[in-house]
Design an enzyme around this catalytic site. Structure first.
Site, PDB file in Angstrom:
ATOM      1  CG  ASN A  31      -1.985   1.048   1.148  1.00  0.00           C
ATOM      2  OD1 ASN A  31      -2.917   0.900   0.348  1.00  0.00           O
ATOM      3  ND2 ASN A  31      -1.877   2.109   1.917  1.00  0.00           N
ATOM      4  CB  ALA A  74     -12.167   4.080 -10.045  1.00  0.00           C
ATOM      5  CG  ASN A 100     -16.687   0.178  -8.968  1.00  0.00           C
ATOM      6  OD1 ASN A 100     -16.791  -0.960  -9.428  1.00  0.00           O
ATOM      7  ND2 ASN A 100     -17.335   0.587  -7.910  1.00  0.00           N
ATOM      8  CB  SER A 126     -20.464  -6.620  -7.188  1.00  0.00           C
ATOM      9  OG  SER A 126     -21.546  -6.187  -6.379  1.00  0.00           O
ATOM     10  N   GLY A 127     -19.925  -6.811  -4.103  1.00  0.00           N
ATOM     11  CA  GLY A 127     -20.242  -7.520  -2.875  1.00  0.00           C
ATOM     12  C   GLY A 127     -19.821  -6.719  -1.663  1.00  0.00           C
ATOM     13  N   GLY A 128     -19.195  -5.565  -1.921  1.00  0.00           N
ATOM     14  CA  GLY A 128     -18.742  -4.723  -0.821  1.00  0.00           C
ATOM     15  C   GLY A 128     -17.713  -5.447   0.014  1.00  0.00           C
ATOM     16  CE  LYS A 181     -19.400  -3.606  -9.106  1.00  0.00           C
ATOM     17  NZ  LYS A 181     -18.742  -2.502  -8.573  1.00  0.00           N
ATOM     18  CG  HIS A 184     -23.665  -5.273 -10.517  1.00  0.00           C
ATOM     19  ND1 HIS A 184     -23.431  -4.327  -9.531  1.00  0.00           N
ATOM     20  CD2 HIS A 184     -24.001  -6.411  -9.863  1.00  0.00           C
ATOM     21  CE1 HIS A 184     -23.613  -4.886  -8.351  1.00  0.00           C
ATOM     22  NE2 HIS A 184     -23.962  -6.139  -8.519  1.00  0.00           N
ATOM     23  CG  ASN A 185     -22.050  -0.616  -9.688  1.00  0.00           C
ATOM     24  OD1 ASN A 185     -22.016  -1.838  -9.549  1.00  0.00           O
ATOM     25  ND2 ASN A 185     -21.161   0.176  -9.141  1.00  0.00           N
ATOM     26  CD  GLU A 188     -25.225  -1.272  -6.183  1.00  0.00           C
ATOM     27  OE1 GLU A 188     -24.500  -2.226  -6.539  1.00  0.00           O
ATOM     28  OE2 GLU A 188     -24.762  -0.260  -5.634  1.00  0.00           O
TER      29      GLU A 188
HETATM   30  P1  NBP Z   1     -10.685   3.394  -2.135  1.00  0.00           P
HETATM   31  O1  NBP Z   1     -11.432   3.570  -3.385  1.00  0.00           O
HETATM   32  O2  NBP Z   1     -10.993   4.308  -0.991  1.00  0.00           O
HETATM   33  O3  NBP Z   1      -9.123   3.496  -2.463  1.00  0.00           O
HETATM   34  C1  NBP Z   1      -8.192   3.432  -1.408  1.00  0.00           C
HETATM   35  C2  NBP Z   1      -6.883   2.866  -1.875  1.00  0.00           C
HETATM   36  O4  NBP Z   1      -6.376   3.564  -3.020  1.00  0.00           O
HETATM   37  C3  NBP Z   1      -5.863   3.030  -0.776  1.00  0.00           C
HETATM   38  O5  NBP Z   1      -5.100   1.847  -0.713  1.00  0.00           O
HETATM   39  C4  NBP Z   1      -5.042   4.220  -1.252  1.00  0.00           C
HETATM   40  O6  NBP Z   1      -3.738   4.248  -0.742  1.00  0.00           O
HETATM   41  C5  NBP Z   1      -5.023   3.936  -2.727  1.00  0.00           C
HETATM   42  N1  NBP Z   1      -4.560   5.067  -3.534  1.00  0.00           N
HETATM   43  C6  NBP Z   1      -5.138   6.245  -3.807  1.00  0.00           C
HETATM   44 BR1  NBP Z   1      -6.724   6.803  -3.097  1.00  0.00          BR
HETATM   45  N2  NBP Z   1      -4.424   7.027  -4.613  1.00  0.00           N
HETATM   46  C7  NBP Z   1      -3.324   6.313  -4.869  1.00  0.00           C
HETATM   47  C8  NBP Z   1      -2.175   6.570  -5.643  1.00  0.00           C
HETATM   48  N3  NBP Z   1      -2.064   7.707  -6.350  1.00  0.00           N
HETATM   49  N4  NBP Z   1      -1.194   5.642  -5.672  1.00  0.00           N
HETATM   50  C9  NBP Z   1      -1.329   4.506  -4.968  1.00  0.00           C
HETATM   51  N5  NBP Z   1      -2.408   4.181  -4.227  1.00  0.00           N
HETATM   52  C10 NBP Z   1      -3.389   5.085  -4.191  1.00  0.00           C
HETATM   53  O7  NBP Z   1     -10.734   1.886  -1.590  1.00  0.00           O
HETATM   54  P2  NBP Z   1     -11.836   0.773  -1.630  1.00  0.00           P
HETATM   55  O8  NBP Z   1     -13.133   1.249  -1.080  1.00  0.00           O
HETATM   56  O9  NBP Z   1     -11.184  -0.421  -1.037  1.00  0.00           O
HETATM   57  O10 NBP Z   1     -12.074   0.512  -3.188  1.00  0.00           O
HETATM   58  C11 NBP Z   1     -11.078   0.065  -4.078  1.00  0.00           C
HETATM   59  C12 NBP Z   1     -11.699  -0.027  -5.465  1.00  0.00           C
HETATM   60  O11 NBP Z   1     -12.771  -0.985  -5.426  1.00  0.00           O
HETATM   61  C13 NBP Z   1     -12.335   1.287  -5.933  1.00  0.00           C
HETATM   62  O12 NBP Z   1     -12.190   1.403  -7.329  1.00  0.00           O
HETATM   63  C14 NBP Z   1     -13.795   1.103  -5.599  1.00  0.00           C
HETATM   64  O13 NBP Z   1     -14.638   1.885  -6.424  1.00  0.00           O
HETATM   65  C15 NBP Z   1     -13.985  -0.390  -5.868  1.00  0.00           C
HETATM   66  N6  NBP Z   1     -15.091  -0.993  -5.132  1.00  0.00           N
HETATM   67  C16 NBP Z   1     -15.363  -0.653  -3.848  1.00  0.00           C
HETATM   68  C17 NBP Z   1     -16.420  -1.261  -3.183  1.00  0.00           C
HETATM   69  C18 NBP Z   1     -16.717  -0.921  -1.753  1.00  0.00           C
HETATM   70  O14 NBP Z   1     -17.714  -1.454  -1.222  1.00  0.00           O
HETATM   71  N7  NBP Z   1     -15.918  -0.103  -1.082  1.00  0.00           N
HETATM   72  C19 NBP Z   1     -17.183  -2.233  -3.831  1.00  0.00           C
HETATM   73  C20 NBP Z   1     -16.866  -2.581  -5.127  1.00  0.00           C
HETATM   74  C21 NBP Z   1     -15.813  -1.953  -5.778  1.00  0.00           C
HETATM   75  P3  NBP Z   1      -3.403   5.083   0.598  1.00  0.00           P
HETATM   76  O15 NBP Z   1      -3.772   4.210   1.727  1.00  0.00           O
HETATM   77  O16 NBP Z   1      -1.953   5.339   0.495  1.00  0.00           O
HETATM   78  O17 NBP Z   1      -4.236   6.343   0.550  1.00  0.00           O
END
Ligand code: NBP
Length: 472
Positions: A31, A74, A100, A126-128, A181, A184-185, A188
């Site tokens: 990370n 994203a 996403n 998907s599934g959070g 996806k 899907h959203n 949703e």
């Molecule tokens: P986030 O969408 O909040 O992203 C957080 C991560 O991105 C952290 O590890 C952060 O690192 C990293 N990051 C960022 Br912001 N900018 C960066 C950069 N320039 N270089 C390297 N790392 C970077 O996390 P999430 O909610 O786990 O979602 C991840 C993906 O999955 C997203 O695309 C989201 O749309 C998708 N998604 C989420 C869900 C959900 O329920 N949350 C469901 C389905 C899909 P850091 O810690 O150093 O800031």
């Protein structure tokens, strides 16, 4: 050596890493912010999880061809991470974007990575949080040989449908996975709004309190409406605020936010020319909800019928039928968009397979999806889900309740935009004749755009009024 690397330890990344490790694969994680990796490793120690603190170290620990899953925000973050890891990769290595991302961004990145020979899979997940940990629905697209190389891991971590099949399948080249996806959203959004509308009319006109509504949604979740979103709605309606003892839902501000995937679905549907009014109405309902201050002001200025609680078992039944029909239409519109996209973008998924991988793990999972899968398996070229025998009969049987529930909302001034848009879609789609004849005449009137006739072939233009020849 690790089977896969994972960059991005947000909620999704952490839970996916744990899921992968539990299924027996070694996963090396990284990370950007070091502290997050340290905390993760401390809270979730596992022999299969290898924390790393530098990208070159992460890459060095991977089996070849390297498989590297990106779970970062994203947009720009994905490009930034790709730019950092690209020099460390070799031809044949596989990047997997599990965020996403917009499908067009995925296709651009695939083109940019073609020269160094790095594969990019765009994978909708998907599934959070819970799904990521216990089994998400995975929607992969991109180069097929790259998918083959990750399939064993994906099949191991995915949710399993009732028939035991993992909720993952190769969906096609390019951005097919992120496209599916996105749709899907979009579905949703429509399902969530449809449920909210049913809740609203039952509350405002039916006079049902949250506890009663919770019991109702629990009951509905045991029959044809069984679905993740109906289930969580029941849980939400049961939840009380520990401080005030009031139903917590009443203390939540009525301003719905969004991250954009619903809007992308509508924008893409407009581009491809596929009507998805249930989805678009749901996106717009969130926009309208965001106008909180304006609404509060308008509530005092714009009159309408004041909803009066009347109660009654009939309304409950009507709303149940309306919700089922609206849900069917939401899936029908999403599937119609997917069908059009396949020819527009060259995607190769089968709609039966898409329905199959949505049966478990994802947010729109529902008992209905088995029927949807069955409908497209029976008739792969089915132009619209509503025409499949099961759904044709289901809609016919519920349409009176659907119309009545909507009429009750209209008469009491309770907005039901997705229910209304879905019924209008159903009525338009089943109309052998629409008033588009008048539209064509109007177009020809002011713009000499010409029209076709029903009684003979050809293209015609009329000077409809002596004073108005073409004003184009
Ligand atoms: P986030 O969408 O909040 O992203 C957080 C991560 O991105 C952290 O590890 C952060 O690192 C990293 N990051 C960022 Br912001 N900018 C960066 C950069 N320039 N270089 C390297 N790392 C970077 O996390 P999430 O909610 O786990 O979602 C991840 C993906 O999955 C997203 O695309 C989201 O749309 C998708 N998604 C989420 C869900 C959900 O329920 N949350 C469901 C389905 C899909 P850091 O810690 O150093 O800031």
């Amino acid at each position: 050596m690790a089977s896969i690397g994972l960059i991005g330890l947000g909620v999704m990344g952490q839970n996916l890493a744990r899921n992968i490790a539990r299924r027996g694969f070694q996963v090396a994680v990284y990370n950007r912010t070091r502290a997050k990796t340290e905390t993760f490793a401390r809270h979730h120690p596992h022999p299969n999880i290898i924390p790393t603190y530098a990208l070159d170290d992460l890459v060095a620990r991977l089996e070849r061809p390297r498989r590297l899953l990106l779970m970062v925000k994203a947009g720009a973050a994905v490009d930034a991470v790709i730019a950092q890891v690209r020099p460390l990769l070799e031809p044949g290595d596989i990047l997997i974007d599990g965020g996403n991302s917009h499908f067009a961004d995925t296709e651009r990145r695939q083109r940019e990575l073609a020269a160094p020979g790095v594969h990019l899979l765009g994978v909708g997940i998907s599934g959070g949080e819970e799904g990521a940990l216990r089994g998400p629905s995975l929607m992969p697209g991109g180069p097929e040989e790259a998918y083959e190389a990750v399939a064993p891991i994906f099949e191991a971590i995915a949710a399993r449908a009732g028939d035991g099949r993992p909720c993952v399948t190769y969906l096609g080249p390019g951005g097919a996975g992120h496209y599916v996806k996105m749709v899907h959203n979009g579905i949703e959004y429509a399902l969530m709004q449809a449920i909210a509308e049913g809740y609203d009319v039952l509350r405002q006109v039916g006079g049902l309190a949250p506890d009663h509504l919770a019991a109702l949604f629990e009951e509905w979740n045991r029959a044809e409406l069984a679905s993740f979103l109906v289930e969580i709605t029941a849980h939400i309606l049961r939840t009380r605020d520990p401080e005030t003892g009031r139903p917590l839902v009443d203390l939540v501000l009525d301003r719905a936010r969004q991250k954009g995937t619903g809007k992308w679905t509508s924008q893409e549907a407009l581009d491809v020319g596929v009507p998805v009014p249930a989805i678009t109405s749901a996106v717009e309902a969130r926009f309208l909800s965001a106008l909180k201050e304006e609404r509060v002001r308008a509530a005092k200025l714009l009159p309408g019928p004041a909803p009066e609680a009347k109660g009654g078992m009939h309304l409950i039944e009507h709303v149940r039928e309306a919700l089922f029909a609206t849900m069917v239409v939401a899936y029908a519109q999403g599937m119609a968009l997917l069908r059009a996209a396949a020819s527009e973008h060259g995607y190769t998924y089968r709609l039966a397979d898409v329905a199959a991988i949505w049966r478990a793990g994802c947010i729109i999972r529902a008992a209905l999806l088995e029927e949807i899968r069955h409908a497209f398996a029976e008739e792969p070229e089915l132009p619209n889900l509503m025409l499949a025998p099961f759904f044709r009969h289901a809609l016919a049987a519920r349409q009176q309740g659907w119309r009545t529930a909507l009429t009750v909302g209209v008469n009491h001034g309770v907005p039901m935009p997705v229910t209304a848009a879905s019924l209008a879609y159903y009525d338009s789609y089943r109309s052998a004749h629409l008033p588009a004849n008048l539209i064509q005449a109007q177009r020809d009137y002011f713009g000499a755009h010409t029209y076709e006739r029903v009684d003979r072939p050809g293209t015609f233009h009329t000077v409809w009024h002596p004073n108005t020849a073409s004003q184009a």
